[in-house]
Design a protein around this motif. Structure first.
Motif, PDB file in Angstrom:
ATOM      1  N   UNK A  17     -16.751  61.298  -5.295  1.00  0.00           N
ATOM      2  CA  UNK A  17     -16.098  60.915  -4.048  1.00  0.00           C
ATOM      3  C   UNK A  17     -16.704  59.617  -3.517  1.00  0.00           C
ATOM      4  N   UNK A  18     -18.020  59.553  -3.502  1.00  0.00           N
ATOM      5  CA  UNK A  18     -18.701  58.363  -2.995  1.00  0.00           C
ATOM      6  C   UNK A  18     -18.351  57.130  -3.809  1.00  0.00           C
ATOM      7  N   UNK A  19     -18.314  57.262  -5.122  1.00  0.00           N
ATOM      8  CA  UNK A  19     -18.013  56.121  -5.977  1.00  0.00           C
ATOM      9  C   UNK A  19     -16.634  55.551  -5.647  1.00  0.00           C
ATOM     10  N   UNK A  20     -15.651  56.427  -5.467  1.00  0.00           N
ATOM     11  CA  UNK A  20     -14.294  55.966  -5.163  1.00  0.00           C
ATOM     12  C   UNK A  20     -14.213  55.355  -3.769  1.00  0.00           C
ATOM     13  N   UNK A  69      -9.690  55.672   7.362  1.00  0.00           N
ATOM     14  CA  UNK A  69     -10.764  55.524   6.392  1.00  0.00           C
ATOM     15  C   UNK A  69     -10.347  56.050   5.014  1.00  0.00           C
ATOM     16  N   UNK A  70     -10.936  55.525   3.947  1.00  0.00           N
ATOM     17  CA  UNK A  70     -10.554  55.984   2.607  1.00  0.00           C
ATOM     18  C   UNK A  70     -10.905  57.452   2.389  1.00  0.00           C
ATOM     19  N   UNK A  71     -10.067  58.151   1.635  1.00  0.00           N
ATOM     20  CA  UNK A  71     -10.254  59.580   1.407  1.00  0.00           C
ATOM     21  C   UNK A  71     -10.895  59.891   0.069  1.00  0.00           C
ATOM     22  N   UNK A  72     -10.917  58.935  -0.836  1.00  0.00           N
ATOM     23  CA  UNK A  72     -11.484  59.216  -2.149  1.00  0.00           C
ATOM     24  C   UNK A  72     -10.607  60.179  -2.929  1.00  0.00           C
ATOM     25  N   UNK A  73     -11.176  60.844  -3.928  1.00  0.00           N
ATOM     26  CA  UNK A  73     -10.403  61.741  -4.788  1.00  0.00           C
ATOM     27  C   UNK A  73     -10.219  63.124  -4.172  1.00  0.00           C
TER      28      UNK A  73
END
Length: 230
Positions: A17-20, A69-73
């Motif tokens: 999640x953090x990487x995305x 804000x971005x949600x990631x995977x």
């Protein structure tokens, strides 16, 4: 001496999640810099640790809005305005994401460039503006000066937050923290009972909210905890 049981699946989901999310923030020219704060930033995280991010932005009002804000995977299951956790002129959002059916709690600290510093216990991921460090820890940094006033919350919002916080209590149980009983009591559970049973009962109490994602993710997390401490 007892130790916290491993939960490698939680750590893997968190890192993916953090990487995305970091990639998305780096691709946004309006984001001036990002740092990991909390236990991840200070280098004392374990598999159960949640995410705390300090995001420095050019236009605060553009970011402190629902769903910005971005949600990631994963998918956003809950978010709430937490601006009272920071000094005036800043914003904060607490959110629960569901990643592969497990919950991930994220505290976003949103600060404008004009008020930003990097706390001494943070890990800077990128910085486009040469933001100065401060010797203050994150706690000292967030508690400087007068805080933003809390925004009013409805009863439904409070209940949704308590449901989303059940995995936080479960994390404390995994760590055998004395905070677990206090959190269970705050959430409306029986802090004198068996803690796993208390978490199960709390989840049952919040079924009426109709928040299927948070409920299912909370149950999956408690089952993961149950397996980890056997």
């Amino acid at each position: 001496m007892t130790s916290t049981p491993p939960a490698p699946r939680l750590a893997d989901l968190r890192e993916r999640w953090l990487s995305a999310v970091i990639a998305a923030l780096q691709g946004d020219a309006k984001v001036a810099g990002v740092a990991l704060v909390g236990s991840l930033g200070a280098g004392r995280a374990d598999d159960w640790s949640d995410v705390d991010l300090l995001v420095v932005v050019e236009d605060l009002d553009d970011y402190a809005v629902p769903g910005r804000l971005p949600q990631g995977p994963g998918r956003l299951a809950f978010e709430i305005d937490a601006r009272h956790n920071g000094p005036r002129g800043t914003r904060a959002i607490s959110a629960q994401y569901v990643v592969e059916d497990l919950p991930l709690w994220v505290d976003w600290h949103l600060h404008p460039v004009s008020l930003a510093n990097w706390p001494s216990d943070s890990s800077v991921i990128f910085d486009r503006r040469g933001i100065a460090p401060t010797p203050a820890t994150l706690s000292e940094y967030l508690n400087r000066g007068e805080h933003e006033p809390a925004t009013p919350k409805t009863d439904d919002e409070h209940d949704a937050m308590r449901l989303a916080l059940i995995p936080i209590a479960a994390k404390q149980v995994a760590r055998q923290s004395p905070d677990a009983a206090r959190t269970i009591e705050y959430l409306g559970g029986d802090h004198t009972a068996d803690q796993l049973s208390a978490l199960d009962e709390l989840l049952n109490q919040f079924e009426h909210l109709g928040r299927a994602d948070s409920l299912a993710a909370g149950r999956a997390y408690v089952e993961l905890l149950r397996g980890a401490i056997r």
